[in-house]
Design a protein around this motif. Structure first.
Motif, PDB file in Angstrom:
ATOM      1  N   GLY A  21       0.598  -1.226   0.151  1.00 52.24           N
ATOM      2  CA  GLY A  21      -0.071   0.128  -0.029  1.00 52.24           C
ATOM      3  C   GLY A  21       1.029   0.979  -0.125  1.00 52.24           C
ATOM      4  O   GLY A  21       0.807   2.431  -0.788  1.00 52.24           O
ATOM      5  N   LEU A  22       1.803   1.414   1.014  1.00 55.16           N
ATOM      6  CA  LEU A  22       2.606   2.578   0.751  1.00 55.16           C
ATOM      7  C   LEU A  22       3.940   2.875  -0.536  1.00 55.16           C
ATOM      8  O   LEU A  22       3.562   3.374  -0.856  1.00 55.16           O
ATOM      9  N   LEU A  23       3.993   1.305  -1.148  1.00 52.61           N
ATOM     10  CA  LEU A  23       4.852   1.721  -2.250  1.00 52.61           C
ATOM     11  C   LEU A  23       3.896   2.055  -3.038  1.00 52.61           C
ATOM     12  O   LEU A  23       4.369   2.052  -4.817  1.00 52.61           O
ATOM     13  N   LEU A  24       2.778   1.623  -3.597  1.00 53.22           N
ATOM     14  CA  LEU A  24       1.640   1.932  -4.693  1.00 53.22           C
ATOM     15  C   LEU A  24       1.874   3.062  -4.408  1.00 53.22           C
ATOM     16  O   LEU A  24       1.064   3.729  -5.735  1.00 53.22           O
ATOM     17  N   GLU A  25       1.553   4.238  -3.387  1.00 54.71           N
ATOM     18  CA  GLU A  25       1.864   5.737  -3.571  1.00 54.71           C
ATOM     19  C   GLU A  25       2.610   6.335  -3.905  1.00 54.71           C
ATOM     20  O   GLU A  25       2.384   7.314  -4.504  1.00 54.71           O
ATOM     21  N   ALA A  26       3.868   5.292  -4.056  1.00 57.63           N
ATOM     22  CA  ALA A  26       5.434   6.130  -4.409  1.00 57.63           C
ATOM     23  C   ALA A  26       4.938   6.068  -6.542  1.00 57.63           C
ATOM     24  O   ALA A  26       5.738   5.948  -7.704  1.00 57.63           O
ATOM     25  N   ASP A  27       4.899   4.646  -6.354  1.00 58.31           N
ATOM     26  CA  ASP A  27       4.198   3.922  -8.184  1.00 58.31           C
ATOM     27  C   ASP A  27       3.315   3.168  -7.869  1.00 58.31           C
ATOM     28  O   ASP A  27       3.116   2.171  -7.236  1.00 58.31           O
ATOM     29  N   PRO A  28       2.507   3.623  -9.209  1.00 60.08           N
ATOM     30  CA  PRO A  28       0.656   3.301  -9.719  1.00 60.08           C
ATOM     31  C   PRO A  28       0.906   1.720 -10.033  1.00 60.08           C
ATOM     32  O   PRO A  28      -0.142   1.085  -9.844  1.00 60.08           O
ATOM     33  N   SER A  29       2.442   1.485 -10.129  1.00 58.23           N
ATOM     34  CA  SER A  29       1.855   0.194 -10.859  1.00 58.23           C
ATOM     35  C   SER A  29       3.010  -1.454 -10.352  1.00 58.23           C
ATOM     36  O   SER A  29       3.675  -1.538  -9.236  1.00 58.23           O
ATOM     37  N   ALA A  30       2.075  -2.173  -9.492  1.00 57.72           N
ATOM     38  CA  ALA A  30       1.768  -3.382  -8.637  1.00 57.72           C
ATOM     39  C   ALA A  30       2.871  -4.284  -9.185  1.00 57.72           C
ATOM     40  O   ALA A  30       4.379  -5.136  -8.477  1.00 57.72           O
ATOM     41  N   GLU A  31       3.160  -4.698 -10.495  1.00 55.40           N
ATOM     42  CA  GLU A  31       4.246  -5.929 -11.183  1.00 55.40           C
ATOM     43  C   GLU A  31       5.171  -5.164 -11.293  1.00 55.40           C
ATOM     44  O   GLU A  31       5.999  -6.244 -10.933  1.00 55.40           O
ATOM     45  N   MET A  32       5.293  -3.887 -11.698  1.00 53.77           N
ATOM     46  CA  MET A  32       7.107  -2.867 -11.651  1.00 53.77           C
ATOM     47  C   MET A  32       7.241  -2.912  -9.717  1.00 53.77           C
ATOM     48  O   MET A  32       8.621  -3.512  -9.865  1.00 53.77           O
ATOM     49  N   ARG A 134       6.879   3.594 -20.125  1.00 56.72           N
ATOM     50  CA  ARG A 134       6.969   2.446 -19.445  1.00 56.72           C
ATOM     51  C   ARG A 134       5.099   2.263 -18.451  1.00 56.72           C
ATOM     52  O   ARG A 134       4.748   1.594 -18.268  1.00 56.72           O
ATOM     53  N   TYR A 135       4.255   3.042 -18.653  1.00 56.61           N
ATOM     54  CA  TYR A 135       3.204   2.722 -17.518  1.00 56.61           C
ATOM     55  C   TYR A 135       1.469   3.330 -19.120  1.00 56.61           C
ATOM     56  O   TYR A 135       2.090   3.829 -19.531  1.00 56.61           O
ATOM     57  N   GLU A 136       1.143   2.652 -18.781  1.00 58.70           N
ATOM     58  CA  GLU A 136      -0.091   2.174 -19.478  1.00 58.70           C
ATOM     59  C   GLU A 136      -1.065   3.298 -19.579  1.00 58.70           C
ATOM     60  O   GLU A 136      -0.930   4.388 -20.574  1.00 58.70           O
TER      61      GLU A 136
END
Length: 160
Positions: A21-32, A134-136
Motif C-alpha cells: 500500500g505504501l509503495l503504490l503511493e510512490a509507484d502506481p504499478s504493482a507489477e513494477m 513504461r506505464y499504460e
C-alpha cells in the motif's frame, strides 16, 4: 523519561499488503513494484509497532546504489522519517564503497524534487518519456501529465 516514540529501521523480506500500500503511493504499478522488490534490499521504518515508511534499494550498476522506491505514510510525513531512510541509504552506499547514491522522480513531483535536494542530492539528467514508455495509464501530478524522470545523485564525501 523520553516522550519520543521508538523509531526503528530494519530490513524486511516479505512484501505484505501494508508494505505494498505504501509503495503504490510512490509507484502506481504493482507489477513494477514486485519486479523491483525481487532485486532489492527492502527497508521499513516503524514508529513503535506502526509501519511508517518503506524503501527499496537496488544496485544500479557497479559504482552506484539506487533508491528504487521510497514512501512514508501520510500520517508520518514531515517528521524526519523520510530523511532517516535516506540517511540509511547513504550509509549503505558508503559501507559498500560505492561512488554514488541515485534516485529518480517525476518531473512534476515538485515536493519530491525539493526533498531530495534538501537531502543533498543534485540533479544529473532527464530521462525523456520515461513514464510514457513504461506505464499504460497516464499519470497526472499537480495538474500536469507526467512524462519525464529527473535523475538525481548524492556523492559521499571522500577524504583527501
Amino acid at each position: 523519561m523520553s516522550s519520543e516514540p521508538n523509531i526503528t529501521i530494519q530490513t524486511f523480506a516479505n512484501l505484505d499488503a501494508e508494505h505494498m500500500g505504501l509503495l503504490l503511493e510512490a509507484d502506481p504499478s504493482a507489477e513494477m513494484i514486485h519486479d523491483v522488490f525481487t532485486h532489492s534490499c527492502a527497508y521499513e521504518i516503524r514508529v513503535g509497532q506502526a509501519l511508517a515508511g518503506v524503501m527499496l534499494l537496488i544496485r544500479a550498476n557497479t559504482d552506484a546504489l539506487e533508491i528504487a522506491n521510497i514512501s512514508v505514510d501520510r500520517a508520518y510525513r514531515r517528521q524526519g522519517l523520510g530523511s532517516r531512510l535516506i540517511d540509511r541509504a547513504k550509509m549503505e552506499t558508503v559501507r559498500l564503497g560505492l561512488r554514488r547514491l541515485e534516485v529518480g522522480t517525476g518531473s512534476t513531483s515538485f515536493g519530491a524534487l525539493c526533498f531530495y535536494q534538501t537531502c543533498g542530492f543534485r540533479m544529473d539528467r532527464i530521462e525523456r518519456d520515461y513514464f510514457v514508455d513504461r506505464y499504460e495509464q497516464a499519470i497526472v501530478e499537480n495538474g500536469i501529465t507526467l512524462k519525464d524522470m529527473v535523475r538525481l545523485s548524492w556523492f559521499p564525501e571522500r577524504p583527501e
